[in-house]
Design a protein around this motif. Structure first.
Motif, mmCIF file in Angstrom:
data_model
loop_
_atom_site.group_PDB
_atom_site.id
_atom_site.type_symbol
_atom_site.label_atom_id
_atom_site.label_comp_id
_atom_site.label_asym_id
_atom_site.label_seq_id
_atom_site.Cartn_x
_atom_site.Cartn_y
_atom_site.Cartn_z
ATOM 1 N N LYS A 100 -0.282 41.750 -7.292
ATOM 2 C CA LYS A 100 0.476 41.521 -8.523
ATOM 3 C C LYS A 100 1.106 40.132 -8.528
ATOM 4 O O LYS A 100 1.093 39.434 -9.549
ATOM 5 N N LEU A 101 1.653 39.727 -7.395
ATOM 6 C CA LEU A 101 2.299 38.422 -7.324
ATOM 7 C C LEU A 101 1.288 37.287 -7.437
ATOM 8 O O LEU A 101 1.581 36.239 -8.007
ATOM 9 N N GLU A 102 0.088 37.498 -6.906
ATOM 10 C CA GLU A 102 -0.936 36.465 -6.997
ATOM 11 C C GLU A 102 -1.409 36.257 -8.429
ATOM 12 O O GLU A 102 -1.949 35.218 -8.764
ATOM 13 N N ASN A 120 10.913 33.633 -5.001
ATOM 14 C CA ASN A 120 10.934 35.088 -4.842
ATOM 15 C C ASN A 120 9.570 35.644 -4.472
ATOM 16 O O ASN A 120 9.471 36.562 -3.668
ATOM 17 N N LYS A 121 8.541 35.090 -5.051
ATOM 18 C CA LYS A 121 7.176 35.498 -4.728
ATOM 19 C C LYS A 121 6.933 35.307 -3.226
ATOM 20 O O LYS A 121 6.454 36.204 -2.544
ATOM 21 N N ILE A 158 0.579 36.037 -10.951
ATOM 22 C CA ILE A 158 1.555 35.228 -11.676
ATOM 23 C C ILE A 158 1.034 33.804 -11.727
ATOM 24 O O ILE A 158 0.864 33.147 -10.720
ATOM 25 N N LYS A 167 1.282 42.120 -3.295
ATOM 26 C CA LYS A 167 0.667 40.806 -3.115
ATOM 27 C C LYS A 167 -0.321 40.516 -4.247
ATOM 28 O O LYS A 167 -0.333 39.424 -4.806
#
Length: 109
Positions: free
Chosen positions: A99-101, A61-62, A103, A97
């Motif tokens: 925020k996802l990085e 999903n990322k 994770i 991007k």
């Protein structure tokens, strides 16, 4: 040729699809983790395979979100009439991007 692994992975993909999830890829990079989680599951510890599946879904999903936002930004580059929308999308893309990085999983820390 033993096809149980391939059949099992295909069943997993079908189950994920049936419940609205994207397919996950089990390849050389995550194969060892997958096999260890299967072994643990065979011993009654289902937490490992559950963690593996959830982690794989998050990574898929990322990547889907990042790719989708990149495509939107590319499509807006040549459209001067949509300059405001372009900047809005670029800001949203950069925020998502970032925020996802952030994770990270225990193995990545």
């Amino acid at each position: 040729i033993d096809g149980n692994g391939r059949v099992g992975r295909e069943i997993l993909r079908l189950m994920l699809k049936q419940h609205g999830f994207p397919s996950i890829f089990i390849g050389p990079k995550n194969r060892e983790e997958y096999l260890k989680s299967i072994d643990a599951s065979n011993s009654g510890n289902h937490k490992a395979i559950t963690k593996f599946i959830v982690k794989s879904l998050l990574l898929v999903n990322k990547q889907l979100v990042v790719n989708g936002m990149e495509e939107i930004v590319k499509s807006l580059k040549n459209n001067k009439k949509m300059l405001k929308e372009k900047e809005f999308v670029r800001k949203q893309y950069n925020n998502i991007k970032k925020k996802l990085e952030k994770i990270k999983f225990a193995e990545e820390k």
